[in-house]
Structures are given as C-alpha cells and as structure tokens.
Design an enzyme around this catalytic site. Structure first.
Site, mmCIF file in Angstrom:
data_model
loop_
_atom_site.group_PDB
_atom_site.id
_atom_site.type_symbol
_atom_site.label_atom_id
_atom_site.label_comp_id
_atom_site.label_asym_id
_atom_site.label_seq_id
_atom_site.Cartn_x
_atom_site.Cartn_y
_atom_site.Cartn_z
ATOM 1 N N SER A 72 34.290 -10.560 -39.796
ATOM 2 C CA SER A 72 34.383 -12.003 -39.581
ATOM 3 C C SER A 72 33.023 -12.627 -39.325
ATOM 4 O O SER A 72 32.895 -13.850 -39.385
ATOM 5 C CB SER A 72 35.269 -12.289 -38.370
ATOM 6 O OG SER A 72 36.550 -11.786 -38.580
ATOM 7 N N HIS B 13 35.283 -11.680 -46.968
ATOM 8 C CA HIS B 13 35.991 -12.135 -45.758
ATOM 9 C C HIS B 13 37.280 -12.841 -46.154
ATOM 10 O O HIS B 13 37.277 -14.034 -46.470
ATOM 11 C CB HIS B 13 35.080 -13.050 -44.943
ATOM 12 C CG HIS B 13 35.673 -13.526 -43.657
ATOM 13 N ND1 HIS B 13 35.567 -14.822 -43.216
ATOM 14 C CD2 HIS B 13 36.401 -12.871 -42.702
ATOM 15 C CE1 HIS B 13 36.194 -14.947 -42.047
ATOM 16 N NE2 HIS B 13 36.705 -13.778 -41.727
ATOM 17 N N GLU C 71 35.581 -15.560 -48.413
ATOM 18 C CA GLU C 71 34.140 -15.798 -48.385
ATOM 19 C C GLU C 71 33.458 -14.511 -48.851
ATOM 20 O O GLU C 71 33.592 -13.462 -48.204
ATOM 21 C CB GLU C 71 33.691 -16.170 -46.967
ATOM 22 C CG GLU C 71 34.232 -17.529 -46.526
ATOM 23 C CD GLU C 71 33.931 -17.864 -45.068
ATOM 24 O OE1 GLU C 71 33.737 -19.046 -44.783
ATOM 25 O OE2 GLU C 71 33.908 -16.945 -44.224
ATOM 26 N N ASN D 151 34.766 -20.725 -40.594
ATOM 27 C CA ASN D 151 34.925 -20.610 -39.139
ATOM 28 C C ASN D 151 33.852 -21.383 -38.377
ATOM 29 O O ASN D 151 34.110 -21.906 -37.295
ATOM 30 C CB ASN D 151 34.921 -19.133 -38.716
ATOM 31 C CG ASN D 151 36.246 -18.446 -39.040
ATOM 32 O OD1 ASN D 151 37.229 -19.101 -39.370
ATOM 33 N ND2 ASN D 151 36.257 -17.134 -38.968
HETATM 34 P P1 NAD Z 1 43.222 -4.677 -36.319
HETATM 35 O O1 NAD Z 1 42.927 -4.283 -34.920
HETATM 36 O O2 NAD Z 1 44.578 -5.223 -36.639
HETATM 37 O O3 NAD Z 1 42.948 -3.470 -37.295
HETATM 38 C C1 NAD Z 1 41.812 -2.663 -37.220
HETATM 39 C C2 NAD Z 1 42.218 -1.289 -37.677
HETATM 40 O O4 NAD Z 1 41.053 -0.478 -37.816
HETATM 41 C C3 NAD Z 1 43.150 -0.560 -36.682
HETATM 42 O O5 NAD Z 1 44.351 -0.190 -37.347
HETATM 43 C C4 NAD Z 1 42.333 0.654 -36.275
HETATM 44 O O6 NAD Z 1 43.111 1.806 -36.016
HETATM 45 C C5 NAD Z 1 41.463 0.834 -37.516
HETATM 46 N N1 NAD Z 1 40.330 1.719 -37.317
HETATM 47 C C6 NAD Z 1 39.527 1.849 -36.247
HETATM 48 N N2 NAD Z 1 38.604 2.795 -36.486
HETATM 49 C C7 NAD Z 1 38.835 3.252 -37.736
HETATM 50 C C8 NAD Z 1 38.214 4.243 -38.562
HETATM 51 N N3 NAD Z 1 37.171 4.945 -38.138
HETATM 52 N N4 NAD Z 1 38.717 4.449 -39.796
HETATM 53 C C9 NAD Z 1 39.772 3.746 -40.247
HETATM 54 N N5 NAD Z 1 40.394 2.808 -39.504
HETATM 55 C C10 NAD Z 1 39.930 2.565 -38.273
HETATM 56 O O7 NAD Z 1 42.088 -5.732 -36.705
HETATM 57 P P2 NAD Z 1 42.118 -6.816 -37.884
HETATM 58 O O8 NAD Z 1 42.541 -8.125 -37.313
HETATM 59 O O9 NAD Z 1 42.816 -6.256 -39.059
HETATM 60 O O10 NAD Z 1 40.554 -6.951 -38.169
HETATM 61 C C11 NAD Z 1 39.902 -6.059 -39.031
HETATM 62 C C12 NAD Z 1 38.627 -6.723 -39.520
HETATM 63 O O11 NAD Z 1 38.959 -7.941 -40.191
HETATM 64 C C13 NAD Z 1 37.658 -7.103 -38.409
HETATM 65 O O12 NAD Z 1 36.352 -6.934 -38.873
HETATM 66 C C14 NAD Z 1 37.979 -8.574 -38.169
HETATM 67 O O13 NAD Z 1 36.908 -9.300 -37.609
HETATM 68 C C15 NAD Z 1 38.255 -9.030 -39.595
HETATM 69 N N6 NAD Z 1 39.084 -10.233 -39.740
HETATM 70 C C16 NAD Z 1 40.151 -10.450 -38.921
HETATM 71 C C17 NAD Z 1 40.930 -11.582 -39.130
HETATM 72 C C18 NAD Z 1 42.122 -11.872 -38.251
HETATM 73 O O14 NAD Z 1 42.510 -13.049 -38.162
HETATM 74 N N7 NAD Z 1 42.718 -10.889 -37.627
HETATM 75 C C19 NAD Z 1 40.619 -12.479 -40.165
HETATM 76 C C20 NAD Z 1 39.537 -12.185 -41.010
HETATM 77 C C21 NAD Z 1 38.775 -11.056 -40.786
#
Ligand code: NAD
Length: 246
Positions: free
Chosen positions: A123, A144, A156, A197
């Site tokens: 993000s 993104h 993005e 954002n």
């Molecule tokens: P989440 O917590 O739902 O998922 C993250 C996942 O990563 C978890 O399932 C975790 O077990 C896994 N993980 C951790 N270490 C790992 C590894 N070594 N190998 C494989 N998997 C591993 O988080 P999310 O909301 O899906 O966010 C993920 C990314 O997307 C982040 O960088 C976040 O900033 C970005 N993002 C989130 C959103 C949102 O609204 N949630 C929107 C856009 C971008």
C-alpha cells in the site's frame, strides 16, 4: 501482450485471495502460497464463498456455474514457495505490510525464480525499497490493487527508475485484460501511500477539521461531498475517520 497463463500469488489473506480470484475468473491458472494450511483453507473459502467470492458472482449473473467450477479447478493452494512459482509467468506478492517481511519474501522468491516479473501489492512502500531484495531490481514493480480486489477497478502500477518498461507494460496490459483500470505512476509514495490514498487522506483530514471546528456535522460534510462532487459516499460514510485504511 506476452503470453501469461500461470500466476503465483504469495500471501493468501484478504488481498492475495482477492487478486487470485480476479485472475481465476479471467481464465488464468493461479497458485496461492501462504504459511499454513488453515490460512490457505480460509483463502479458498474467501474465493469460493466470501462476500465478493465466486458464489456471489454466480448469483449476480457475472459467472456461470461451469465457469465457477473451472475457475476453482485452476486454483492451487500451497505452503511450498517452490511449488507456487514452478510454472509461474509472473508473481504478485500480497503478504502483510511489513517491509522486512516483504524483503525476506522477495529474497526467497529471488532464489527460486529466474527472470519472471515480480509485483508487490504494497500500500505504500517504495518499489525501490522492495526491489533491493532481489538481484535484478528491474523485474520488480508495484501493482496496488484496491480492496475488495474482485470488485474495485483501480490498480496503481508503480514504477521505479530501475523498473524494466516491459514489466510495467505487462501489468498494465494484464489489468486491462481482466477488466481493471491501471494508472501507471512514479515511485514516490507519501505518508499515506501512492495516488488515490494520498488524495483521499487529504480530503479526510480537511473533513475532520471542518467537523472539529464546529462548522458542520459529519452528515453535512458527507452530503456536501456527495451532492457537490458526485462522490457515491462522503468521507465519513466511506470509513470512520481515525480508522486505518489501505
Ligand atoms: P492480510 O493480513 O489479510 O494477509 C496477509 C497474508 O500474508 C496472511 O495470510 C499471512 O499469513 C501472509 N504471510 C505472511 N508471511 C508470509 C510469507 N512469508 N509467505 C506467504 N504469506 C505470508 O493482509 P492484506 O490486507 O491482504 O494485505 C496484504 C498486502 O496488501 C499488504 O501489503 C497491504 O498493505 C496491501 N493492501 C491491503 C489492502 C486492504 O485494504 N486490506 C488494500 C490494498 C493493498
């Protein structure tokens, strides 16, 4: 566009499963890698029957039952990174927003892949800070996706000075192929992330000030922004101020 069939997604949480689903629904083969079987089970559940999952797409008439079954057939879930990337034409990383974790993941990915493009769904970390972890940073960019990925059109696509133009072009074309709206931007994240954002944060800050100064209520701010700027929902309805968002 270069032929793309297989996509590896590392991290099967909210975003990884949503991104995986986008590609499954559009005919791609997807391998999702996460750290344990329970998390992968939850990822499959989200893809299958989550709020924005395939069952809903069938109910809404966006997908046939046969297409849902076919999409699920093309999904592999694994805790083995090597297996996830085995036939991958590109990789999308969507692990927890932690730079050192992303660094470790990209190092591990670098060790098991040759020259496929690598995209992070971060993000707000810079492409350069993530690309540091791999021996050839030119193959790294940010893609993104917005949450919920199966629904929100914006992606993005962020490029650093080192990113290979072909890596950027590929994600731009792929987004268009799966019905997304890519915006290609430079690698200069602010406190709140990339473009959408950052701009949204500025609006929320001013909205909060307007209310704190007693000029208007939250409802009035929302009405003003909805009716004056054609926003579908005002800043207070979209997310409670003070809550984090990605
Ligand atoms: P989440 O917590 O739902 O998922 C993250 C996942 O990563 C978890 O399932 C975790 O077990 C896994 N993980 C951790 N270490 C790992 C590894 N070594 N190998 C494989 N998997 C591993 O988080 P999310 O909301 O899906 O966010 C993920 C990314 O997307 C982040 O960088 C976040 O900033 C970005 N993002 C989130 C959103 C949102 O609204 N949630 C929107 C856009 C971008």
């Amino acid at each position: 566009m270069q032929d793309i069939d297989n996509i590896a997604v590392v991290g099967g949480g909210v975003m990884g499963s949503g991104i995986g689903q986008v590609f499954l629904q559009n005919g791609y083969t997807v391998s999702v890698r996460d750290i344990d079987a329970d998390i992968l089970e939850a990822a499959e559940e989200r893809i299958r029957s989550g709020n924005y999952g395939l069952d809903r797409a069938v109910e809404g008439g966006y997908l046939t039952e046969a297409e849902r079954a076919d999409a699920l057939d093309r999904l592999t879930l694994t805790t083995d990174l090597g297996e996830a990337v085995e036939d991958a034409d590109l990789l999308v990383e969507a692990v927890t927003e932690d730079l050192s974790l992303k660094g470790q993941v990209f190092q591990a990915v670098d060790a098991v892949t040759e020259d496929i493009p690598l995209y992070s769904n971060t993000s707000g970390f810079s492409v350069a800070s993530i690309a540091n972890a791999v021996s050839d940073p030119s193959r790294v960019a940010v893609a993104h996706f917005f949450n919920p990925a199966p629904v929100m059109p914006l992606v993005e696509v962020v490029q650093s000075e080192q990113t290979d133009q072909a890596v950027v072009d590929l994600m731009e074309e792929l987004c268009e192929a799966v019905g997304k709206e890519p915006v290609v931007i430079d690698d200069a994240p602010g406190e709140y992330g990339f473009v959408a954002n950052r701009c949204y944060a500025a609006m929320r800050e001013e909205a909060r000030k307007v209310v704190d100064e007693g000029v208007a209520t939250e409802e009035q701010v929302d009405t003003a922004m909805e009716e004056g700027y054609n926003l579908p929902v005002g800043p207070f309805s979209l997310a409670g101020l003070g809550e984090e968002w990605d």
